[in-house]
Design a protein around this motif. Sequence first.
Motif, PDB file in Angstrom:
ATOM      1  N   UNK A 202      12.034 -17.074   8.412  1.00  0.00           N
ATOM      2  CA  UNK A 202      13.067 -18.053   8.735  1.00  0.00           C
ATOM      3  C   UNK A 202      14.442 -17.413   8.576  1.00  0.00           C
ATOM      4  N   UNK A 203      15.151 -17.322   9.695  1.00  0.00           N
ATOM      5  CA  UNK A 203      16.463 -16.690   9.703  1.00  0.00           C
ATOM      6  C   UNK A 203      17.568 -17.723   9.584  1.00  0.00           C
ATOM      7  N   UNK A 204      18.649 -17.324   8.916  1.00  0.00           N
ATOM      8  CA  UNK A 204      19.858 -18.132   8.864  1.00  0.00           C
ATOM      9  C   UNK A 204      20.997 -17.298   9.424  1.00  0.00           C
ATOM     10  N   UNK A 205      21.762 -17.885  10.343  1.00  0.00           N
ATOM     11  CA  UNK A 205      22.859 -17.177  10.998  1.00  0.00           C
ATOM     12  C   UNK A 205      24.182 -17.752  10.508  1.00  0.00           C
ATOM     13  N   UNK A 206      24.993 -16.906   9.911  1.00  0.00           N
ATOM     14  CA  UNK A 206      26.272 -17.344   9.357  1.00  0.00           C
ATOM     15  C   UNK A 206      27.419 -16.982  10.296  1.00  0.00           C
ATOM     16  N   UNK A 207      28.278 -17.952  10.558  1.00  0.00           N
ATOM     17  CA  UNK A 207      29.493 -17.718  11.327  1.00  0.00           C
ATOM     18  C   UNK A 207      30.646 -18.360  10.567  1.00  0.00           C
ATOM     19  N   UNK A 208      31.826 -17.790  10.677  1.00  0.00           N
ATOM     20  CA  UNK A 208      32.970 -18.326   9.944  1.00  0.00           C
ATOM     21  C   UNK A 208      33.497 -19.599  10.587  1.00  0.00           C
ATOM     22  N   UNK A 209      33.490 -19.638  11.923  1.00  0.00           N
ATOM     23  CA  UNK A 209      34.015 -20.788  12.650  1.00  0.00           C
ATOM     24  C   UNK A 209      32.981 -21.273  13.665  1.00  0.00           C
ATOM     25  N   UNK A 210      33.071 -22.519  14.033  1.00  0.00           N
ATOM     26  CA  UNK A 210      32.112 -23.098  14.969  1.00  0.00           C
ATOM     27  C   UNK A 210      32.093 -22.337  16.293  1.00  0.00           C
TER      28      UNK A 210
ATOM     29  N   UNK B 224      13.760 -21.890   1.858  1.00  0.00           N
ATOM     30  CA  UNK B 224      13.269 -21.790   3.216  1.00  0.00           C
ATOM     31  C   UNK B 224      13.819 -20.669   4.054  1.00  0.00           C
ATOM     32  N   UNK B 225      14.730 -19.858   3.507  1.00  0.00           N
ATOM     33  CA  UNK B 225      15.338 -18.767   4.268  1.00  0.00           C
ATOM     34  C   UNK B 225      14.803 -17.431   3.750  1.00  0.00           C
ATOM     35  N   UNK B 226      14.439 -16.540   4.681  1.00  0.00           N
ATOM     36  CA  UNK B 226      13.914 -15.236   4.284  1.00  0.00           C
ATOM     37  C   UNK B 226      14.844 -14.080   4.630  1.00  0.00           C
ATOM     38  N   UNK B 227      15.769 -14.297   5.575  1.00  0.00           N
ATOM     39  CA  UNK B 227      16.774 -13.272   5.840  1.00  0.00           C
ATOM     40  C   UNK B 227      18.016 -13.929   6.437  1.00  0.00           C
ATOM     41  N   UNK B 228      19.152 -13.240   6.263  1.00  0.00           N
ATOM     42  CA  UNK B 228      20.451 -13.782   6.656  1.00  0.00           C
ATOM     43  C   UNK B 228      21.118 -12.820   7.639  1.00  0.00           C
ATOM     44  N   UNK B 229      21.662 -13.373   8.720  1.00  0.00           N
ATOM     45  CA  UNK B 229      22.412 -12.596   9.700  1.00  0.00           C
ATOM     46  C   UNK B 229      23.804 -13.181   9.832  1.00  0.00           C
ATOM     47  N   UNK B 230      24.811 -12.338   9.679  1.00  0.00           N
ATOM     48  CA  UNK B 230      26.195 -12.757   9.848  1.00  0.00           C
ATOM     49  C   UNK B 230      26.675 -12.307  11.215  1.00  0.00           C
ATOM     50  N   UNK B 231      27.360 -13.189  11.922  1.00  0.00           N
ATOM     51  CA  UNK B 231      27.810 -12.880  13.277  1.00  0.00           C
ATOM     52  C   UNK B 231      29.251 -13.344  13.434  1.00  0.00           C
TER      53      UNK B 231
ATOM     54  N   UNK C  62      18.681 -22.345  19.781  1.00  0.00           N
ATOM     55  CA  UNK C  62      17.811 -23.048  18.844  1.00  0.00           C
ATOM     56  C   UNK C  62      17.738 -22.443  17.465  1.00  0.00           C
ATOM     57  N   UNK C  63      18.708 -21.603  17.104  1.00  0.00           N
ATOM     58  CA  UNK C  63      18.715 -20.937  15.803  1.00  0.00           C
ATOM     59  C   UNK C  63      19.456 -21.780  14.771  1.00  0.00           C
ATOM     60  N   UNK C  64      19.112 -21.594  13.504  1.00  0.00           N
ATOM     61  CA  UNK C  64      19.826 -22.299  12.440  1.00  0.00           C
ATOM     62  C   UNK C  64      21.135 -21.577  12.153  1.00  0.00           C
ATOM     63  N   UNK C  65      22.240 -22.242  12.393  1.00  0.00           N
ATOM     64  CA  UNK C  65      23.565 -21.653  12.237  1.00  0.00           C
ATOM     65  C   UNK C  65      24.315 -22.383  11.133  1.00  0.00           C
TER      66      UNK C  65
END
Length: 200
Positions: free
Chosen positions: A2-10, A45-52, A20-23
Motif C-alpha cells: 500500500x503506497x502513500x503519495x505525499x504532495x505539498x499542495x493539491x 496500512x501504509x508500506x511505502x511512501x512516495x513524495x512528489x 486512483x492513488x492515495x494522495x
Amino acid sequence: MSDLFCVATEGEGHRLVAAGLEVLVTGVGPVNAACALARRLAAGGITRVLSCGIGGAYPGSGLAVGDVACAATEEYGDLGVETDDAFLTLPALGFPLVPEAPDDAARFELALRPLDRAVAFVTCSTCTGTDARAQELVARTGGAVESMEGAAIVHVGARFGLPVGEVRGISNLVGKRDRDAWRIPEAIEAAEEALLAWLG
C-alpha cells in the motif's frame, strides 16, 4: 503493498488522484509535511511512501527547468548552527537525525529510487533567493535539488521504519529569484508523469 503519495499542495497531485492513488496533501514546509505524514502513518496500512512535487535546481547540478530527478539522499540545509567558521549540522553537534542512525550521518539515504537520475536533494525552510546563498549551499551539501518538504518526509518515514522515495520536477533554477522564468505547471506534470510511468 500500500503506497502513500505525499504532495505539498493539491495542485501537485491531480494526476495521481485521477489514477486512483492515495494522495496526502501535507501543506508547505517541513513541519506541515512531518505532522500530516506522521498522523496518516499512525493510522496504519501504509508500506511505502512516495513524495512528489516541484523543486529548484542548484548551480552546477546539470539539471534544467523541465527535467525530473529523484532523491538519492536528503538532508536539511538549514537545520543546525551557523558559526564564524562553519555551518554545523545536528549530528555534528551530537544529535543524531534518528536514534538508529550513525551519530555522524548528516543525510538520509533513500531506499526507493524511482528514476535513473538520482541526485542529492536538500530541504530548506527558507527558499534560497540569492546566488550567493545558492553557491554556499552547493559548496556545503553538494546538493542538486532544493525543496521545502523532502527531508521531513524521509525523516518521518525513517522513524516509522518505511521506505521512502522522492520525485521532483524542476520548476526553476535556484539563485536570484526570477518568477517569470519559473515553469511550475510543467514541472508538476513532469514529476507526476515520471512517477506514474515508474508505477507502470
